[in-house]
Scaffold this active site. Structure first.
Site, mmCIF file in Angstrom:
data_model
loop_
_atom_site.group_PDB
_atom_site.id
_atom_site.type_symbol
_atom_site.label_atom_id
_atom_site.label_comp_id
_atom_site.label_asym_id
_atom_site.label_seq_id
_atom_site.Cartn_x
_atom_site.Cartn_y
_atom_site.Cartn_z
ATOM 1 C CB CYS A 148 -0.915 0.008 1.230
ATOM 2 S SG CYS A 148 -2.180 -1.270 1.204
ATOM 3 C CB CYS A 194 11.891 2.808 2.391
ATOM 4 S SG CYS A 194 11.576 1.097 2.859
#
Length: 331
Positions: A147, A293
């Site tokens: 997502c 990330c």
């Protein structure tokens, strides 16, 4: 999907709810994970969810498991519950959940979403197909964004999660016809729902006759996720930075995430640039590269893209900047 599932099951008075999650609440979660609020940012998701459930219904017992589900703990955790609800966003965990449910003979209420589309089904090898019967092999790692990478219409999480909660209640109470052997496919843009029948695979590698169902040694390898030799812990990265080793530290998140905080000495190259060659124009191949990330998923995708472009000295931060922040706080 876990947010609406938990809220509706708690409101319905389900006796015991177990929650498995290792992440903390981030502001970007709030558009779809409606069980959390702004005051929960930075808190473990399991703690925030438990508190919200207890506000809704004190009669529900909430058990939290703040951990990353893996082959070492999945059977122990799942053995405590009657129905497993899968709201994960990566294939490695989805196959792990399926296989554990087959071994423990438990039903799995699966929900998945991708941008504007969703699927719901009940996989229960005792009464119909398991997930592997329908999807024996995962898609390639590059074609399976989560997502955070691909984006999702937040309201679709509510649609799919509500159906999952309905299926769970049907299984618990024994009413109606659960989606065993069926999949509901939702197209959010066209507002259409299709129901298709899916059958057992007599040659299924997990639930067919004469197969001794066992967990795989490594589900990330099965799904093409870069292996552990490409992973770097926060402590290992700290040593490399402290000793002055020449590395290219690259943040692959989006600009707004970078603005909220980043590791000193890093440069920003968003993940999308790794797929059209723009990142490769900015990264030297002769100097070691370390990517990071939020949690380590997007950086793993970027790592694969670099390796496919011929880069050899590439690693990524296990657990992303969340693990780095935790390391800095706790030493």
């Amino acid at each position: 999907m876990g947010s609406p599932v938990l809220l509706y099951l708690a409101a319905a008075g389900v006796g015991t709810l177990g929650i498995v999650d290792f992440d903390v609440v981030d502001e970007s979660n709030l558009q779809r994970q409606v069980i959390h609020g702004r005051s929960d940012i930075g808190r473990p998701k399991v703690e925030s969810a438990k508190e919200r459930i207890e506000e809704l219904n004190l009669g529900v017992k909430v058990e939290i498991h703040q951990l990353r589900l893996d082959t070492e703990n999945v059977l122990d955790v799942f053995s405590r519950y009657d129905v497993i609800v899968d709201g994960t966003d990566n294939f490695a965990t989805r196959y792990l959940i399926n296989d554990a449910c087959v071994i423990l003979k438990k039903p799995c209420v699966m929900g998945s979403i991708f941008r504007f589309d969703g699927q719901v089904g009940v996989f229960w090898s005792e009464h119909g197909p398991c997930y592997r019967c329908v999807f024996p092999e995962p898609p390639s790692f590059e074609l399976a964004p989560n997502c955070a990478e691909s984006g999702v219409l937040g309201t679709l999480c509510g649609v799919i999660g509500s159906i999952q909660a309905t299926e769970t209640l049907k299984l618990i109470t024994g009413i109606g016809s659960p989606l065993v052997g069926s999949l509901i496919i939702c197209n959010g843009l066209d507002s259409t729902f299709d129901k298709i029948e899916v059958g057992e695979d007599p040659k299924c590698s997990m639930c067919s006759e004469n197969v001794n169902a066992q967990l795989l040694e490594d589900y990330e390898v099965f799904c093409g996720v870069p292996n552990s030799s490409s992973e770097l812990t926060a402590a290992q990265l700290a040593v490399r930075l402290r000793t002055g080793e020449p590395i290219q530290l690259i943040d692959v998140r989006e600009k707004y995430e970078w603005d909220e905080g980043h590791i000193e000495g890093a440069v920003l190259i968003p993940q999308a640039e790794f797929y059209d060659g723009r990142a490769q124009e900015k990264i030297a191949s002769e100097i070691p590269v370390v990517l990071y990330c939020h949690l380590g998923v997007r950086s793993a995708h970027a790592l694969n893209a670099l390796k496919h472009s011929g880069y050899e000295r590439v690693s990524h931060l296990l657990g992303g900047i969340v693990s780095w922040d935790d390391y800095i706080r706790n030493g």
